[in-house]
Design an enzyme around this catalytic site. Sequence first.
Site, PDB file in Angstrom:
ATOM      1  N   ASN A   7       0.856  -1.190   0.000  1.00  0.00           N
ATOM      2  CA  ASN A   7       0.000   0.000   0.000  1.00  0.00           C
ATOM      3  C   ASN A   7       0.900   1.251   0.000  1.00  0.00           C
ATOM      4  OD1 ASN A   7      -1.480   2.257   1.028  1.00  0.00           O
ATOM      5  ND2 ASN A   7      -3.098   0.847   1.639  1.00  0.00           N
ATOM      6  N   HIS A  10       0.959   5.934   2.151  1.00  0.00           N
ATOM      7  CA  HIS A  10       1.755   6.734   3.086  1.00  0.00           C
ATOM      8  C   HIS A  10       2.882   7.486   2.414  1.00  0.00           C
ATOM      9  CE1 HIS A  10      -0.628   5.695   6.408  1.00  0.00           C
ATOM     10  NE2 HIS A  10      -0.452   4.416   6.222  1.00  0.00           N
ATOM     11  N   ARG A  18       3.747  18.491   2.716  1.00  0.00           N
ATOM     12  CA  ARG A  18       4.261  19.745   2.157  1.00  0.00           C
ATOM     13  C   ARG A  18       3.472  20.227   0.936  1.00  0.00           C
ATOM     14  NH1 ARG A  18       9.446  21.712   3.366  1.00  0.00           N
ATOM     15  NH2 ARG A  18       9.593  21.608   5.615  1.00  0.00           N
ATOM     16  N   HIS A  43      -5.559   3.799  -1.719  1.00  0.00           N
ATOM     17  CA  HIS A  43      -6.904   4.161  -1.249  1.00  0.00           C
ATOM     18  C   HIS A  43      -7.183   5.588  -1.692  1.00  0.00           C
ATOM     19  CE1 HIS A  43      -9.756   4.434   2.519  1.00  0.00           C
ATOM     20  NE2 HIS A  43     -10.349   4.776   1.394  1.00  0.00           N
ATOM     21  N   ARG A  45      -9.290   8.293  -1.104  1.00  0.00           N
ATOM     22  CA  ARG A  45     -10.305   8.691  -0.111  1.00  0.00           C
ATOM     23  C   ARG A  45     -11.156   9.816  -0.669  1.00  0.00           C
ATOM     24  NH1 ARG A  45      -8.807   6.609   5.246  1.00  0.00           N
ATOM     25  NH2 ARG A  45     -10.569   7.816   5.989  1.00  0.00           N
ATOM     26  N   ARG A  49      -7.037  12.968   0.821  1.00  0.00           N
ATOM     27  CA  ARG A  49      -6.008  13.476   1.737  1.00  0.00           C
ATOM     28  C   ARG A  49      -4.605  12.949   1.427  1.00  0.00           C
ATOM     29  NH1 ARG A  49      -7.341  10.145   7.196  1.00  0.00           N
ATOM     30  NH2 ARG A  49      -9.370  11.069   6.921  1.00  0.00           N
ATOM     31  N   HIS A  50      -4.513  11.792   0.763  1.00  0.00           N
ATOM     32  CA  HIS A  50      -3.170  11.347   0.350  1.00  0.00           C
ATOM     33  C   HIS A  50      -3.137  11.021  -1.148  1.00  0.00           C
ATOM     34  CE1 HIS A  50      -5.103   7.596   1.478  1.00  0.00           C
ATOM     35  NE2 HIS A  50      -4.861   7.730   2.766  1.00  0.00           N
ATOM     36  N   GLU A  70      -8.587   0.674  -3.067  1.00  0.00           N
ATOM     37  CA  GLU A  70      -9.498   0.715  -1.915  1.00  0.00           C
ATOM     38  C   GLU A  70     -10.404   1.915  -2.088  1.00  0.00           C
ATOM     39  OE1 GLU A  70      -7.329   0.987   1.695  1.00  0.00           O
ATOM     40  OE2 GLU A  70      -6.264  -0.870   1.360  1.00  0.00           O
ATOM     41  N   THR A 100      -6.899   6.497   9.999  1.00  0.00           N
ATOM     42  CA  THR A 100      -6.834   5.431   9.003  1.00  0.00           C
ATOM     43  C   THR A 100      -8.136   4.641   9.114  1.00  0.00           C
ATOM     44  OG1 THR A 100      -5.576   3.511   8.227  1.00  0.00           O
ATOM     45  CG2 THR A 100      -5.616   3.866  10.602  1.00  0.00           C
ATOM     46  N   THR A 101      -8.330   3.674   8.206  1.00  0.00           N
ATOM     47  CA  THR A 101      -9.560   2.889   8.240  1.00  0.00           C
ATOM     48  C   THR A 101      -9.689   2.226   9.602  1.00  0.00           C
ATOM     49  OG1 THR A 101      -9.109   2.449   5.917  1.00  0.00           O
ATOM     50  CG2 THR A 101     -10.885   1.190   6.932  1.00  0.00           C
ATOM     51  N   GLU A 151     -11.206  -9.241   2.556  1.00  0.00           N
ATOM     52  CA  GLU A 151      -9.934  -8.929   3.215  1.00  0.00           C
ATOM     53  C   GLU A 151     -10.240  -8.854   4.709  1.00  0.00           C
ATOM     54  OE1 GLU A 151      -7.668  -5.576   1.741  1.00  0.00           O
ATOM     55  OE2 GLU A 151      -6.590  -5.400   3.644  1.00  0.00           O
ATOM     56  N   HIS A 191      -3.975  -4.689   7.629  1.00  0.00           N
ATOM     57  CA  HIS A 191      -4.138  -3.564   8.547  1.00  0.00           C
ATOM     58  C   HIS A 191      -3.321  -3.794   9.812  1.00  0.00           C
ATOM     59  CE1 HIS A 191      -5.736   0.091  10.187  1.00  0.00           C
ATOM     60  NE2 HIS A 191      -6.267   0.315   9.005  1.00  0.00           N
ATOM     61  N   GLY A 192      -2.390  -2.889  10.034  1.00  0.00           N
ATOM     62  CA  GLY A 192      -1.588  -2.928  11.249  1.00  0.00           C
ATOM     63  C   GLY A 192      -0.509  -4.011  11.247  1.00  0.00           C
ATOM     64  N   GLY A 213       0.987  -1.473   4.398  1.00  0.00           N
ATOM     65  CA  GLY A 213       1.415  -0.133   4.012  1.00  0.00           C
ATOM     66  C   GLY A 213       2.335   0.527   5.002  1.00  0.00           C
ATOM     67  N   HIS A 214       1.786   0.897   6.161  1.00  0.00           N
ATOM     68  CA  HIS A 214       2.506   1.781   7.070  1.00  0.00           C
ATOM     69  C   HIS A 214       3.873   1.251   7.490  1.00  0.00           C
ATOM     70  CE1 HIS A 214       3.366   3.803  10.956  1.00  0.00           C
ATOM     71  NE2 HIS A 214       2.987   4.847  10.241  1.00  0.00           N
TER      72      HIS A 214
HETATM   73  N1  PXP Z   1      -5.997  -2.981   4.023  1.00  0.00           N
HETATM   74  C1  PXP Z   1      -6.909  -1.978   4.099  1.00  0.00           C
HETATM   75  C2  PXP Z   1      -8.302  -2.260   3.648  1.00  0.00           C
HETATM   76  C3  PXP Z   1      -6.553  -0.699   4.538  1.00  0.00           C
HETATM   77  O1  PXP Z   1      -7.467   0.282   4.596  1.00  0.00           O
HETATM   78  C4  PXP Z   1      -5.208  -0.453   4.906  1.00  0.00           C
HETATM   79  C5  PXP Z   1      -4.795   0.911   5.332  1.00  0.00           C
HETATM   80  O2  PXP Z   1      -4.869   1.782   4.260  1.00  0.00           O
HETATM   81  C6  PXP Z   1      -4.295  -1.521   4.805  1.00  0.00           C
HETATM   82  C7  PXP Z   1      -4.718  -2.781   4.389  1.00  0.00           C
HETATM   83  C8  PXP Z   1      -2.856  -1.354   5.184  1.00  0.00           C
HETATM   84  O3  PXP Z   1      -2.772  -1.086   6.528  1.00  0.00           O
HETATM   85  P1  PXP Z   1      -1.397  -0.636   7.166  1.00  0.00           P
HETATM   86  O4  PXP Z   1      -1.036   0.682   6.563  1.00  0.00           O
HETATM   87  O5  PXP Z   1      -1.686  -0.570   8.620  1.00  0.00           O
HETATM   88  O6  PXP Z   1      -0.392  -1.704   6.795  1.00  0.00           O
END
Ligand code: PXP
Length: 238
Positions: A7, A10, A18, A43, A45, A49-50, A70, A100-101, A151, A191-192, A213-214
């Site tokens: 993802n 970020h 900036r 994603h 949104r 925002r990103h 997404e 975040t989601t 997912e 996620h996470g 992603g993060h």
């Molecule tokens: N899957 C979904 C559906 C998400 O919304 C996100 C966050 O954008 C991720 C995966 C990735 O999550 P993370 O950035 O915490 O790895």
Amino acid sequence: MTRLGVNVDHVATIREARKTNEPDPVAAAILAELAGADGIVCHLREDRRHIKNRDLYLLKEVVKTHLNLEMAATEEMAKIAIKVAPDMATLVPEKRTEVTTEGGLDVVSNFEIIKDITEKLRASNIIVSYFIDAELEQVKASAKAGADYVELHTGPYANAPDSETELEEIEKISSMAIAASKLGLGVSAGHGLTYNNVREIALIEKIEELNIGHSIVSKAVLVGFEKAVRDMIDLIRP
Ligand code: PXP
């Protein structure tokens, strides 16, 4: 073999700090693919925002593996998705105030709108996935609404306060992966997830793909994008 979807939101978040034109999430996507990622996730949104429309259009041009968009289950987003034609669209809940989601899509309560958007996307040959909590009623409703994939939300696992809760969450994710698969759904998760907690999830047999992603972008800032992606691939494909 578990696939990795990277993802790149970020990277765009850093750019938007900036409001400039660097770093470019499109460049990050190219590097992620060169490092062996199986797909790119972004994603778009509603508040942009990103990721911006420009990013999505360019990602569609340059991504050679698999592009997963997404999006909120809205008519505006469905129109954009149909125009861009990503390989997959993942329906996610969206609140403007969230960082975040936050939770999974409530397919049970929003069944008709989700089913309607799913039909439109599938008619355009887009594979449709829903980001849901690991709950049986959501898995069943997803199959009924016409999803191709679910997912499973790994946030509760990632944020578990102790190892007992962590085990409970793994068990939930694992049994919902089996339930979804029995209903004919493909299964991914995300996620996470981080370099420290990803292995247990990657070992769940029915999970085909992890979307991360993060943690990857955070490591990439320090050691470079390709190394960050390769290190994650090494962990999920033992
Ligand atoms: N899957 C979904 C559906 C998400 O919304 C996100 C966050 O954008 C991720 C995966 C990735 O999550 P993370 O950035 O915490 O790895």
